[in-house]
Design an enzyme around this catalytic site. Structure first.
Site, PDB file in Angstrom:
ATOM      1  CG  ASP A  35      -1.984  -1.036   1.130  1.00 31.68           C
ATOM      2  OD1 ASP A  35      -2.025  -1.729   0.085  1.00 31.68           O
ATOM      3  OD2 ASP A  35      -2.771  -1.176   2.085  1.00 31.68           O
ATOM      4  CE1 TYR A  38      -2.975   2.279  -6.530  1.00 27.83           C
ATOM      5  CE2 TYR A  38      -3.542   3.647  -4.642  1.00 27.83           C
ATOM      6  CZ  TYR A  38      -3.821   3.182  -5.911  1.00 27.83           C
ATOM      7  OH  TYR A  38      -4.942   3.624  -6.553  1.00 27.83           O
ATOM      8  CB  SER A  84     -36.648  -8.014 -12.471  1.00 25.95           C
ATOM      9  OG  SER A  84     -37.900  -8.398 -12.953  1.00 25.95           O
ATOM     10  CD  GLU A 116     -23.571 -14.384 -14.012  1.00 25.06           C
ATOM     11  OE1 GLU A 116     -24.066 -13.375 -13.480  1.00 25.06           O
ATOM     12  OE2 GLU A 116     -23.466 -14.530 -15.231  1.00 25.06           O
ATOM     13  CE  LYS A 118     -31.733 -12.083  -7.881  1.00 23.71           C
ATOM     14  NZ  LYS A 118     -32.074 -11.150  -6.825  1.00 23.71           N
ATOM     15  CG  ASP A 120     -29.296  -8.919  -1.046  1.00 26.82           C
ATOM     16  OD1 ASP A 120     -30.009  -8.312  -1.876  1.00 26.82           O
ATOM     17  OD2 ASP A 120     -29.699  -9.269   0.076  1.00 26.82           O
ATOM     18  CE1 TYR A 228     -26.737  -7.643 -13.956  1.00 28.55           C
ATOM     19  CE2 TYR A 228     -25.915  -7.614 -11.708  1.00 28.55           C
ATOM     20  CZ  TYR A 228     -26.828  -7.200 -12.651  1.00 28.55           C
ATOM     21  OH  TYR A 228     -27.820  -6.351 -12.289  1.00 28.55           O
ATOM     22  CE  LYS A 293     -27.140 -13.526 -15.472  1.00 23.20           C
ATOM     23  NZ  LYS A 293     -26.117 -12.478 -15.346  1.00 23.20           N
ATOM     24  CE  LYS A 317     -34.798 -14.428  -3.715  1.00 27.88           C
ATOM     25  NZ  LYS A 317     -34.929 -13.078  -4.105  1.00 27.88           N
ATOM     26  CB  CYS A 414     -20.238 -13.880  41.163  1.00 30.12           C
ATOM     27  SG  CYS A 414     -19.675 -12.246  40.664  1.00 30.12           S
ATOM     28  CB  CYS A 429     -18.961  -9.163  36.468  1.00 34.09           C
ATOM     29  SG  CYS A 429     -18.537 -10.005  37.988  1.00 34.09           S
TER      30      CYS A 429
HETATM   31  S1  IVH Z   1     -28.890 -10.571 -14.441  1.00 32.18           S
HETATM   32  C1  IVH Z   1     -32.012  -9.960 -17.439  1.00 32.18           C
HETATM   33  N1  IVH Z   1     -27.076 -11.431 -12.765  1.00 32.18           N
HETATM   34  O1  IVH Z   1     -30.921  -9.339  -9.454  1.00 32.18           O
HETATM   35  C2  IVH Z   1     -31.102 -10.272 -16.329  1.00 32.18           C
HETATM   36  N2  IVH Z   1     -28.787 -10.008 -11.913  1.00 32.18           N
HETATM   37  O2  IVH Z   1     -33.890  -9.768 -10.121  1.00 32.18           O
HETATM   38  C3  IVH Z   1     -30.981  -9.173 -15.389  1.00 32.18           C
HETATM   39  N3  IVH Z   1     -28.574  -9.487  -9.549  1.00 32.18           N
HETATM   40  O3  IVH Z   1     -31.805  -6.247 -10.812  1.00 32.18           O
HETATM   41  C4  IVH Z   1     -30.098  -9.323 -14.257  1.00 32.18           C
HETATM   42  N4  IVH Z   1     -26.735 -10.635  -9.185  1.00 32.18           N
HETATM   43  O4  IVH Z   1     -29.818  -6.342  -9.247  1.00 32.18           O
HETATM   44  C5  IVH Z   1     -28.190 -10.688 -12.901  1.00 32.18           C
HETATM   45  N5  IVH Z   1     -25.386 -12.239 -11.401  1.00 32.18           N
HETATM   46  C6  IVH Z   1     -26.493 -11.502 -11.548  1.00 32.18           C
HETATM   47  C7  IVH Z   1     -27.069 -10.796 -10.487  1.00 32.18           C
HETATM   48  C8  IVH Z   1     -28.237 -10.061 -10.711  1.00 32.18           C
HETATM   49  C9  IVH Z   1     -27.651  -9.846  -8.646  1.00 32.18           C
HETATM   50  C10 IVH Z   1     -29.746  -8.638  -9.251  1.00 32.18           C
HETATM   51  C11 IVH Z   1     -29.834  -7.417 -10.125  1.00 32.18           C
HETATM   52  C12 IVH Z   1     -31.162  -7.482 -10.800  1.00 32.18           C
HETATM   53  C13 IVH Z   1     -31.907  -8.459  -9.962  1.00 32.18           C
HETATM   54  C14 IVH Z   1     -32.869  -9.231 -10.854  1.00 32.18           C
END
Ligand code: IVH
Length: 680
Positions: A35, A38, A84, A116, A118, A120, A228, A293, A317, A414, A429
């Protein structure tokens, strides 16, 4: 001053070097320089740009927080809607998804998917024109989001300019902005120290950080971006499948998820789901599922979309990491140092994959900050390896008879006074070793794996031994006989024998482990090692003044004060004397600094070792005076390469650094007298 060619050249070189280091640090997780080095490069660039303001460019690494730029939150209409994902909540639903994909495509063979995690966090869209980040937006309602460019620029893993050449003129990269768990914990503890409102989870913290008007605030928040997906907005071609696209995006300078993998058919997808679920608690960030996917873009196009979700992807999920439950009571637990910690007894709830019935409330200040009462409905969160926490109270659901939680004035174990030092959050304590709870915890710590590692002496046995009055201090352990132990319920002959011999063989620890085992406040393994190697003997440590103690690296006034007051207490000296009379003899650090053969050398351990853990190897190298570093550089003396050594080995080879295989390493240690056992 004129912009001499050499200044222009130097600025260029510095930017390239800094961007390169950022890429290795944030994207590949493989830092190449310390570091401090850098920081020097960064400051040199800052100074040159300050002298030559006309040479400042928007994609310069110094320009992450632009002067007086505010985040506008102007509306941004997405060129391609941000969709989504549909969810699958069971294995059957995932199999149904795969079946639908195959039916639509009229395919019999298995489909290739990319799996991948997901993440959060929050979805963002990033536009690059001629390789320069020009606009970043939130997802919003999927059709239009908000302009958050100034805030996004502060995130170190977001490239301000794309790396390499040959990227499309106009490209949109999408990904998730998230806050890693460690950063989230640090942020919350900072906020709570200042008496400010904390965030319920990393997702909220990430959202709150992106919503800041002032990017300087966002810049202080530990955010990361993981890419992603990618879409090209001009005529240029991308690879014909998702996997290769993500690999390309990584070359452009984006972090992609290292847990990503391919799966052929539903069975392999489910395998990936289970494997990721297993790993979930160890990941340094929150995930709420796994996304599958279809890899082939031609197949994705053939499948198309339904309403607002693609037919070619689905999210399976994981169990929720936050749930609601009711606080049925609060108990106060007493720890080794007397800290009195409130623990909430919960109506059992399934959260983070297990049933939880207790959650820590940390301390009384936290109870007041959360305004939690018995009878309240609360948010409980269990994520990572952290113990379950109460993170929020739903005051609107508070029953009339909810009970306020009183500060304890006396120790629940105690009866001694509970005292709270001005400015400290923790109440303690005052009973010291008079308090059975503190005695139990002290013995548990002494016997624990990282301390004297007494096998078979688990917490349950220690509770019983203390409650029966058979053991009061750690020294009493050494007087336990086979017959004493056999008198305990459920202790068989063999277990009694094993335990007596395990206790006996803990009589010769190395000095640092013994110091650690004493359980001095705030003296962890690293400090114990530093004390042992600085002073060489327990006597020297116990006689050292606070000033002398502070000469040890990493020992500040607080730790020095704890060490001094530990040895100043007569009962601690008595216990140490009793241990000596019971035959406990720690091996002094006989090697003095000048005799350490590896003094001044830097070693790196990589791959997995079969004869010892990396931690054990580290302790042994350190005992010989070496520094053990996590990354390879020209200054590395030697790299020890275990099984499946990766990029560090390649790097050592390319730099011509000496490499030692495990077998030779073991011989090397033996020849220096620190073979297996010698350092234990
Ligand atoms: S793909 C058409 N890949 O999940 C595909 N989404 O419910 C669109 N998310 O709004 C999203 N990790 O915020 C994709 N590896 C991932 C993800 C991901 C998290 C979230 C993203 C999206 C929501 C979809």
């Amino acid at each position: 001053m004129a912009n001499t060619a050499s200044v222009v050249q130097r600025i260029e070189t510095l930017r390239e070097q800094i961007n390169d280091h950022n890429y290795h640090y944030y994207v590949l997780d493989d830092p190449r320089i310390p570091d401090a080095e850098y920081d020097r490069l960064f400051r040199e660039l800052q100074a040159l740009e300050a002298e030559h303001p006309d040479l400042v460019a928007p994609d310069s690494p110094t320009q992450r927080v632009g002067a007086n730029v505010e985040t506008t939150f102007d509306e941004v209409v997405h060129r391609l809607p941000m969709l989504s994902l549909d969810n699958a909540f069971s294995e059957d639903e995932l199999r149904d998804f795969d079946r639908r994909v195959k039916d639509r495509l009229k395919k019999d063979g298995p489909i290739e998917y990319v799996c991948e995690p997901k993440l959060d966090g929050l979805a963002v869209s990033l536009h690059y024109e001629k390789g320069v980040l020009t606009r970043a937006a939130t997802r919003g309602d999927g059709y239009a989001g908000e302009d958050i460019t100034a805030n996004i620029r502060t995130i170190p893993s977001v490239p301000l300019g794309l790396r390499g050449e040959g990227f499309p003129e106009l490209v949109e990269v999408r990904g998730e902005v998230y806050m890693p768990l460690a950063g989230f914990a640090a942020l919350n503890s900072r906020l709570s120290d200042r008496g400010e409102k904390t965030f319920v989870n990393p997702r909220n913290a990430a959202a709150g950080s992106l919503r800041q008007k002032n990017p300087k605030v966002t810049a202080r928040r530990p955010l990361e971006l993981c890419a992603y997906s990618v879409a090209v907005l001009d005529e240029q071609d991308l690879p014909d499948n998702h996997w290769d696209c993500l690999k390309l995006v990584q070359q452009w300078g984006f972090r992609i998820n290292s847990e990503m993998r391919k799966a052929l058919g539903a069975d392999e997808c489910l395998e990936a789901y289970r494997a990721l679920m297993e790993k979930r608690q160890q990941l340094p960030y929150d995930i709420d599922g796994i996304v599958f996917k279809v890899n082939d873009f031609a197949l994705q196009r053939a499948l198309g979309f339904v309403s607002r979700a693609p037919r070619w992807a689905i999210a399976q999920k994981f169990p929720a990491q936050e749930e609601l439950t009711v606080i049925e009571g609060v108990e106060f637990q007493v720890g080794r140092t007397g800290a009195v910690t409130p623990v909430a007894r919960l109506h059992p709830v399934f959260v983070g994959g297990v049933t939880v019935s207790n959650a820590t409330l940390h301390n009384m200040d936290e109870i007041e900050r959360l305004d939690v009462r018995i009878g309240d409905t609360v948010f409980v969160r269990r994520a990572g390896d952290v113990i379950p926490q109460v993170v929020k109270v739903l005051t609107e659901r508070r029953p009339e008879n909810a009970q306020i939680i009183q500060r304890p004035t006396h120790c629940p174990v105690c009866g001694s006074d509970v005292v709270q030092i001005e400015g400290e959050a923790v109440a303690r304590c005052s009973g010291g070793l008079y308090c059975a709870a503190q005695r139990k915890e002290a013995i548990k710590h002494y016997a624990s794996r990282k301390a004297l590692d007494i096998e078979g002496l688990g917490d349950k046995w220690i509770d019983i031994l203390v409650e029966k009055g058979m053991v009061n201090t750690v020294a009493d352990l050494y007087h336990l006989t086979r017959d004493d132990l056999k008198s305990l319920d459920r202790m068989g002959n063999k277990s009694a024998d094993n335990l007596v011999s395990a206790i006996a063989s803990s009589r010769h620890p190395v000095l640092w482990r013994f110091i650690y085992a004493l359980g001095i406040r705030e003296v962890g393994e690293a400090t114990a090692k530093a004390l042992a190697s600085h002073f060489g003997s327990l006597e020297a440590i116990s006689e050292a003044s606070e000033e002398a103690l502070q000469a040890v690296p990493d020992v500040g006034p607080i730790v020095a004060g704890h060490v001094r007051s530990f040895f100043d207490q007569a009962h601690n000296q008595e216990i140490i004397d009793a241990l000596k009379s019971a035959g406990v003899e720690w091996q002094s650090e006989v090697i003095t600094a000048s005799e350490r053969p590896l003094n001044g050398e830097t070693w790196v351990l990589t791959g997995s070792l079969s004869e010892m853990t990396r931690d054990e190897a580290k302790v042994r190298l350190e005992a010989l005076g070496a520094k053990v570093a996590s990354s390879v550089s020209k200054k590395t003396t030697c790299v020890v390469a275990g099984e499946a050594a990766g990029s560090k080995l390649t790097k050592a080879e390319s730099l011509g650094v000496k490499i030692m295989e495990e077998a030779d390493f073991v011989k090397f240690l033996a020849s220096h007298g620190v073979a297996e056992g010698a350092s234990e």
